[in-house]
Design a protein around this motif. Structure first.
Motif, short mmCIF file in Angstrom:
data_model
loop_
_atom_site.label_atom_id
_atom_site.label_comp_id
_atom_site.label_asym_id
_atom_site.label_seq_id
_atom_site.Cartn_x
_atom_site.Cartn_y
_atom_site.Cartn_z
N VAL A 61 0.83 -1.19 0.00
CA VAL A 61 0.00 0.00 0.00
C VAL A 61 0.88 1.25 0.00
O VAL A 61 1.89 1.31 0.70
CB VAL A 61 -0.96 -0.01 1.22
CG1 VAL A 61 -0.21 0.22 2.52
CG2 VAL A 61 -2.08 0.99 1.04
N PRO A 62 0.52 2.27 -0.75
CA PRO A 62 1.37 3.46 -0.85
C PRO A 62 1.22 4.45 0.30
O PRO A 62 1.97 5.41 0.37
CB PRO A 62 0.92 4.09 -2.18
CG PRO A 62 -0.50 3.68 -2.32
CD PRO A 62 -0.59 2.31 -1.73
N VAL A 63 0.25 4.25 1.20
CA VAL A 63 0.08 5.16 2.33
C VAL A 63 0.07 4.34 3.61
O VAL A 63 -0.18 3.14 3.60
CB VAL A 63 -1.25 5.95 2.22
CG1 VAL A 63 -1.24 6.85 1.01
CG2 VAL A 63 -2.45 5.02 2.20
N ALA A 64 0.38 5.00 4.71
CA ALA A 64 0.41 4.32 6.00
C ALA A 64 -1.01 4.19 6.54
O ALA A 64 -1.66 5.19 6.85
CB ALA A 64 1.29 5.10 6.99
N ALA A 65 -1.53 2.96 6.63
CA ALA A 65 -2.88 2.73 7.13
C ALA A 65 -3.00 1.29 7.59
O ALA A 65 -2.33 0.40 7.06
CB ALA A 65 -3.92 3.04 6.07
N ALA A 66 -3.87 1.08 8.58
CA ALA A 66 -4.02 -0.26 9.15
C ALA A 66 -5.07 -1.09 8.42
O ALA A 66 -5.14 -2.30 8.60
CB ALA A 66 -4.37 -0.17 10.63
N SER A 67 -5.92 -0.48 7.62
CA SER A 67 -6.99 -1.21 6.96
C SER A 67 -7.28 -0.57 5.61
O SER A 67 -6.87 0.56 5.33
CB SER A 67 -8.25 -1.22 7.82
OG SER A 67 -8.77 0.10 7.95
N LEU B 251 -8.02 4.07 1.97
CA LEU B 251 -8.78 4.79 0.95
C LEU B 251 -9.14 6.19 1.42
O LEU B 251 -9.13 7.14 0.62
CB LEU B 251 -10.06 4.01 0.61
CG LEU B 251 -9.86 2.68 -0.14
CD1 LEU B 251 -11.18 1.94 -0.27
CD2 LEU B 251 -9.25 2.92 -1.51
N ALA B 252 -9.42 6.33 2.71
CA ALA B 252 -9.74 7.66 3.24
C ALA B 252 -8.52 8.57 3.21
O ALA B 252 -8.66 9.80 3.04
CB ALA B 252 -10.26 7.54 4.67
N ALA B 253 -7.32 7.98 3.36
CA ALA B 253 -6.10 8.80 3.37
C ALA B 253 -5.54 9.06 1.98
O ALA B 253 -4.61 9.86 1.82
CB ALA B 253 -5.04 8.10 4.23
N ALA B 254 -6.09 8.39 0.97
CA ALA B 254 -5.58 8.55 -0.39
C ALA B 254 -5.88 9.95 -0.91
O ALA B 254 -6.96 10.50 -0.68
CB ALA B 254 -6.20 7.50 -1.31
N SER C 124 -5.46 10.87 -4.29
CA SER C 124 -5.77 10.91 -5.72
C SER C 124 -6.38 9.59 -6.15
O SER C 124 -6.31 8.58 -5.45
CB SER C 124 -4.49 11.18 -6.53
OG SER C 124 -3.58 10.11 -6.40
N ASP C 125 -6.97 9.63 -7.34
CA ASP C 125 -7.55 8.40 -7.89
C ASP C 125 -6.48 7.35 -8.15
O ASP C 125 -6.73 6.15 -8.01
CB ASP C 125 -8.29 8.71 -9.19
CG ASP C 125 -9.54 9.54 -8.97
OD1 ASP C 125 -10.03 9.55 -7.81
OD2 ASP C 125 -10.02 10.17 -9.93
N ILE D 107 -4.14 1.32 -3.98
CA ILE D 107 -4.56 0.72 -2.71
C ILE D 107 -5.44 -0.50 -2.95
O ILE D 107 -5.25 -1.57 -2.35
CB ILE D 107 -5.29 1.77 -1.84
CG1 ILE D 107 -4.29 2.82 -1.35
CG2 ILE D 107 -6.00 1.12 -0.67
CD1 ILE D 107 -4.95 4.04 -0.75
N THR D 108 -6.43 -0.37 -3.83
CA THR D 108 -7.29 -1.53 -4.13
C THR D 108 -6.50 -2.64 -4.80
O THR D 108 -6.77 -3.83 -4.58
CB THR D 108 -8.47 -1.11 -5.02
OG1 THR D 108 -7.98 -0.48 -6.21
CG2 THR D 108 -9.40 -0.17 -4.28
N GLY D 109 -5.49 -2.26 -5.60
CA GLY D 109 -4.63 -3.26 -6.21
C GLY D 109 -3.82 -4.01 -5.17
O GLY D 109 -3.63 -5.23 -5.26
N ALA D 110 -3.35 -3.28 -4.14
CA ALA D 110 -2.60 -3.92 -3.06
C ALA D 110 -3.50 -4.89 -2.28
O ALA D 110 -3.08 -5.99 -1.91
CB ALA D 110 -2.03 -2.86 -2.12
#
Length: 518
Positions: free
Chosen positions: A430-436, A441-444, A446-447, A453-456
């Motif tokens: 995942v390109p951002v730091a998140a636990a779920s 998706l909330a921290a993303a 851009s599209d 994220i969905t690909g990860a």
């Protein structure tokens, strides 16, 4: 009328009607296992429930049910399976009423725990009664129908829950149990015969307490592992306590004359093969299907009701093959070991299909679900029958308790371990730091980031499903191998016994020839 567990060579005259009654009772429990999941947003909003509250609403039921399955089965054998079935339905109905009218999270959690007690009694007694009223030749077909109802309940839970929530308030998902439980209660009282173990075993109260505490602690450790971390003090302490208590339970059962769980069961290759395969199969299937529902909702964007509809082909395949008797006929032609191997291979292929073809849309998922359903229809009833037929008839309740306990254990472990595999893969990609996934998706920003994220998540899901498929395939091969060896040993013993009897007959008729044979 009370039926002795040792005095019924023929099937009960109303056995198929009784099976329908039993399946109705079973359905009340199975619907509740999945119906609550679709109500989580409503509960969070209307009851101001925290994340911990919601987790306990779900876990209170499974913890109590898992911990009591062995004790419930033993109680059914000793005090009467019909009697315990009635008690289970009454407790489940009363718990549903309290849950539907609950005004706080605490009340709902307590009601769910009460429902867990009733659920444990129902899950053990229904299968035990099936083993009592059907002849050995008819048991596979009857268990096939029983297994199909399990799948139907799994699929119908989200659909019923979604429909009720679209038209009524959240409490309706529990109150819907009341008419079903009342109808099942009246039918059980009228048609189901009583059966119990007439040997007069002393109650194993110490074993019941130890098994309940040990299994509850073990399931709690598995459930809390993903949330608190597998190396956290809470999880390690609970798992350690479970290991100690279950070790004491095993020692106690080996030392007393009337054990609740006879350790000699595990010396039977049929029994060990069936239960070993059952754990691995439910490990792979439970975890993989749990992750699939997340994929349908989080990645493909389906709502709970839509996701339930799209997982329904699996259950419908099971129902179609087992209600028509096709699955049982295939299993009878192939024999138990090959049926299990073929069934588990189909299920593993279905998981691989879902893992590798999801990029082509729902068609790959549909193919996987149909394959899983076909494998379940062939393999699962045979596996359940292998467990139950390797346990003495007078211990049918304990056998059903073992079957249910191991299924719950494997399912919970699969959700925890395959969930951990998914999370580890997701966190690495995942390109951002998140636990779920929702948090990521909330921290993303851009599209493009959302697509990554969905690909990860999809990559993590693919890895988890492949691990699950390996577990299912290994479980099927393990069970098939051990059951094949057990069958070969039984046939060799039967031939040796027949030869010995023939020699004894000849020796009695012709003493000189008998000495020559010896």
């Amino acid at each position: 009328m009370t039926i002795s567990t040792q005095e019924q060579p023929r099937g009960h005259a109303r056995r198929w009607l009784i099976l329908g009654v039993i399946c109705l009772a079973q359905l009340t429990v199975l619907l509740d296992n999945t119906v609550l999941n679709v109500a989580i947003p409503s509960l969070t909003r209307e009851m101001d429930a925290s994340t911990a509250d919601v987790q306990w609403m779900i876990n209170a039921y499974s913890l109590v049910q898992s911990g009591l399955l062995l004790s419930a089965g033993n109680a059914a054998d000793r005090y009467g399976r019909k009697k315990m079935l009635i008690v289970g339905l009454a407790l489940f109905g009363a718990g549903s009423l309290v849950a539907g009218l609950a005004q706080s999270s605490g009340q709902l959690i307590a009601a769910r725990a009460g429902m867990g007690v009733g659920g444990a009694l129902l899950l053990t007694t229904t299968l035990a009664v099936v083993m009592q009223i059907f002849t050995p030749e008819e048991q596979p077909k009857a268990i096939g129908v029983w297994s199909a109802v399990n799948s139907l309940g799994f699929a119908a839970g989200p659909l019923v829950g979604g429909f009720m929530l679209n038209h009524f308030w959240w409490g309706s998902i529990f109150l819907i149990n009341l008419p079903v439980a009342a109808l099942a209660l009246a039918a059980v009282a009228a048609y189901v015969p009583e059966s119990r173990n007439r040997q007069g075993d002393r109650p194993d109260l110490v074993g019941a307490v130890l098994s309940t505490i040990g299994m509850t602690a073990l399931v709690y450790a598995i459930i809390s592992g993903p949330e608190h971390g597998w190396t956290s003090g809470r999880v390690l302490a609970t798992a350690g306590a479970a290991a100690v208590v279950l070790g004491v339970f095993a020692y106690w059962e080996s030392r007393i004359p009337y054990p609740m769980l006879d350790p000699h069961f595990f010396r039977d290759r049929r029994f060990t093969g069936a239960v070993g395969g059952l754990v691995l199969i439910t490990f792979g299937m439970g975890g993989a299907l749990f992750l699939l529902t997340q994929y349908l909702q989080f990645v493909l964007g389906y709502g709970p009701l839509e996701a339930g509809l799209r997982t329904a082909p699996m259950a419908l395949t099971v129902v179609a093959l087992n209600f028509t008797g096709v699955g049982t006929k295939w299993a009878a032609k192939m024999g138990t070991p090959l049926s299990i191997a073929v069934g588990m291979a189909l299920m593993a292929a279905g998981l691989v299909s879902i893992a590798t073809l999801t990029g082509h849309g729902y068609s790959g998922t549909l193919l996987g679900l149909v394959l899983i359903g076909a494998g379940t229809a062939i393999g699962s009833p045979v596996m359940a029958h292998a467990v139950m037929s390797s346990v003495p008839r007078e211990k049918a309740g304990v056998g059903a308790g073992i079957n249910g306990t191991l299924a719950e254990f494997g399912n919970g472990l699969g959700v925890a371990v395959l969930g951990a595999v998914l999370n580890a893969r997701f966190a690495a990609l995942v390109p951002v730091a998140a636990a779920s996934l929702p948090a990521a998706l909330a921290a993303a920003g851009s599209d493009r980031e959302r697509a990554e994220i969905t690909g990860a998540f999809s990559s993590g899901l693919e890895t988890s499903l492949l691990v699950g498929s390996v577990a299912v395939l290994l479980g099927g091969l393990l069970a098939a191998t051990l059951l094949h060896r057990a069958g070969r040993a039984d046939r060799a013993g039967h031939v040796d016994g027949a030869d010995g009897a023939e020699r004894a007959d000849r020796a009695q008729a012709h003493p000189a020839q008998g000495q020559a044979d010896a």
